[in-house]
Design a protein around this motif. Structure first.
Motif, short mmCIF file in Angstrom:
data_model
loop_
_atom_site.label_atom_id
_atom_site.label_comp_id
_atom_site.label_asym_id
_atom_site.label_seq_id
_atom_site.Cartn_x
_atom_site.Cartn_y
_atom_site.Cartn_z
N VAL A 56 -10.33 0.33 -7.28
CA VAL A 56 -10.47 0.25 -8.73
C VAL A 56 -9.25 -0.41 -9.37
CG1 VAL A 56 -9.53 2.58 -9.09
CG2 VAL A 56 -11.05 1.57 -10.80
N ILE A 57 -8.06 -0.19 -8.81
CA ILE A 57 -6.85 -0.83 -9.35
C ILE A 57 -6.84 -2.31 -9.00
CG2 ILE A 57 -4.33 -0.86 -9.26
CD1 ILE A 57 -4.37 2.12 -8.86
N ALA A 58 -7.30 -2.66 -7.80
CA ALA A 58 -7.40 -4.07 -7.43
C ALA A 58 -8.38 -4.79 -8.34
CB ALA A 58 -7.83 -4.20 -5.97
N GLU A 59 -9.48 -4.14 -8.70
CA GLU A 59 -10.46 -4.73 -9.63
C GLU A 59 -9.82 -4.93 -11.00
OE1 GLU A 59 -13.44 -5.74 -9.08
OE2 GLU A 59 -14.31 -4.69 -7.36
N ALA B 29 1.73 8.30 -10.08
CA ALA B 29 0.90 7.20 -9.60
C ALA B 29 0.68 7.29 -8.09
CB ALA B 29 1.55 5.87 -9.95
N LYS B 30 1.71 7.64 -7.35
CA LYS B 30 1.58 7.78 -5.90
C LYS B 30 0.57 8.87 -5.56
CE LYS B 30 6.36 6.33 -5.05
NZ LYS B 30 7.70 6.73 -4.56
N ARG B 31 0.66 9.98 -6.29
CA ARG B 31 -0.26 11.10 -6.02
C ARG B 31 -1.70 10.74 -6.37
NH1 ARG B 31 -2.06 14.91 -9.43
NH2 ARG B 31 -0.49 14.41 -11.01
N LEU B 32 -1.91 10.12 -7.54
CA LEU B 32 -3.26 9.80 -7.97
C LEU B 32 -3.88 8.71 -7.09
CD1 LEU B 32 -2.93 9.90 -11.87
CD2 LEU B 32 -3.80 11.66 -10.33
N CYS B 33 -3.08 7.75 -6.65
CA CYS B 33 -3.61 6.67 -5.82
C CYS B 33 -4.14 7.21 -4.49
CB CYS B 33 -2.53 5.62 -5.56
SG CYS B 33 -2.26 4.49 -6.95
N GLN B 34 -3.59 8.31 -4.02
CA GLN B 34 -4.07 8.90 -2.78
C GLN B 34 -5.47 9.50 -2.94
OE1 GLN B 34 -1.02 11.72 -1.69
NE2 GLN B 34 0.31 10.15 -0.84
N THR B 35 -5.86 9.77 -4.17
CA THR B 35 -7.19 10.36 -4.41
C THR B 35 -8.24 9.30 -4.71
OG1 THR B 35 -6.90 10.63 -6.82
CG2 THR B 35 -6.02 12.37 -5.41
N LEU B 36 -7.83 8.05 -4.90
CA LEU B 36 -8.77 6.98 -5.22
C LEU B 36 -9.15 6.21 -3.95
CD1 LEU B 36 -7.07 5.62 -8.46
CD2 LEU B 36 -9.18 6.95 -8.33
N PRO B 37 -10.42 5.86 -3.81
CA PRO B 37 -10.87 5.19 -2.57
C PRO B 37 -10.39 3.76 -2.48
CG PRO B 37 -12.67 5.30 -4.17
CD PRO B 37 -11.53 6.10 -4.76
N SER B 38 -10.19 3.31 -1.25
CA SER B 38 -9.84 1.92 -0.96
C SER B 38 -10.91 1.34 -0.06
CB SER B 38 -8.47 1.83 -0.26
OG SER B 38 -7.45 2.38 -1.06
N SER B 39 -11.01 0.02 -0.06
CA SER B 39 -11.99 -0.65 0.80
C SER B 39 -11.32 -1.88 1.41
CB SER B 39 -13.23 -1.06 0.01
OG SER B 39 -12.92 -2.12 -0.89
N GLN B 40 -12.04 -2.54 2.30
CA GLN B 40 -11.51 -3.74 2.95
C GLN B 40 -11.80 -5.00 2.15
OE1 GLN B 40 -9.57 -3.66 5.69
NE2 GLN B 40 -9.71 -1.44 5.41
#
Length: 221
Positions: free
Chosen positions: A92-95, A72-83
Motif C-alpha cells: 500500500v505504501i509502494a502504491e 512507522a517501523k511497527r505499523l509497516c510490519q502489520t501491512l502486507p507486502s507482495s512481489q
C-alpha cells in the motif's frame, strides 16, 4: 485495549487501481540512518519524532527509506507486502509512492484509507518534501526532494480516544465497549451480536452514554 471483530456493518476501504506498473528495477534499499545524532538539536528532534503516535517515513525518489520513526517501523510490519514491486516496502505504501511520483508537481497530499484482511483500518498520506541548504536542523536533508508518508492506525487511535473519554465521562467498561463499536460505525444490532447482549440493552447503554457526555442537554433553556 478494547478489540472486537464484526465486518458486516463496517464501511470497506480499498486501494486505488492503476493502468500501468512501476518498474521494479530500482528495488528497495534501506539507507543508513541519516545524521540525526550529528547535532544535539537533531538528536532532540529524532527523539520527539519517535514519540508521536503517527508513523513517519521519508522516501527517496528511488523508493529508498531515508528515515522512519519507531511507529512507522511497527505499523509497516502489520501491512502486507507482495512481489509486485520486488521490495520489502508494504504494497500500500509502494502504491502511494507511485501515485505521488506520477503526480510530479501536485501540491496537495495524497490521502488513502486502507483496510487489511484482518479488519484493521489505516489512513495514509503522502506528499512531496523539498528541503533546501538552509534546513540545517536535519542533517543530510539539503537540496534534495523526498516523499513524506504518514501512517495512522485508525482503530488504535480510536481506542485511545475511547479510553480517554471513559475516564473523562466515567463510563463503565461495558459502556466503553458499546461506545467504541458505535464510533466504528457498527449498527445497534451488530453491537448486540458482538457483545452478546440484547438490542434493548444496547439502546439503554447508548442512552446512558449520551446522558453522561451531555448531562444538561435535556434541561430546558
Amino acid at each position: 485495549m478494547l478489540t472486537h471483530n464484526c465486518k458486516s456493518d463496517r464501511r470497506p476501504y480499498s486501494l486505488p487501481t492503476y493502468a500501468r506498473d512501476v518498474s521494479p528495477a530500482a528495488g528497495f534499499i534501506t539507507a543508513p540512518a541519516i545524521g540525526f545524532t550529528d547535532l544535539p538539536s537533531s538528536m532532540l528532534l529524532s527523539v520527539l519524532v519517535d514519540t508521536i503516535p503517527k508513523g513517519l517515513l521519508v522516501l527517496s525518489i528511488d523508493r529508498t527509506i531515508v528515515y522512519w520513526n519507531q511507529t512507522a517501523k511497527r505499523l509497516c510490519q502489520t501491512l502486507p507486502s507482495s512481489q509486485r514491486y520486488q521490495t520489502t516496502l508494504p504494497t500500500v505504501i509502494a502504491e502511494l509512492w507511485k501515485q505521488v511520483v506520477e503526480a510530479e508537481s501536485a501540491t496537495e497530499p495524497v490521502v488513502l484509507e486502507y483496510q487489511t484482511s484482518d479488519d484493521r483500518s489505516f489512513r495514509l498520506t503522502a506528499c512531496w518534501l523539498t528541503t533546501s541548504a538552509g534546513d540545517h536542523l536535519i542533517a543530510g536533508f539539503s537540496n534534495q526532494t523526498y516523499i513524506l508518508v504518514t501512517l495512522e492506525d485508525r482503530d488504535e487511535v480510536l481506542q485511545q480516544d475511547i479510553q480517554a473519554e471513559q475516564k473523562k465521562f466515567h463510563l463503565t467498561n461495558r459502556e466503553a465497549e458499546v461506545w467504541l463499536l458505535l464510533k466504528r460505525e457498527y449498527s445497534y444490532q451488530a453491537i448486540a451480536t458482538t457483545l452478546h447482549i440484547s438490542l434493548n440493552t444496547v439502546k439503554t447503554h447508548i442512552r446512558n452514554i449520551h446522558a453522561k457526555r451531555h448531562p444538561y442537554q435535556s434541561l430546558p433553556a
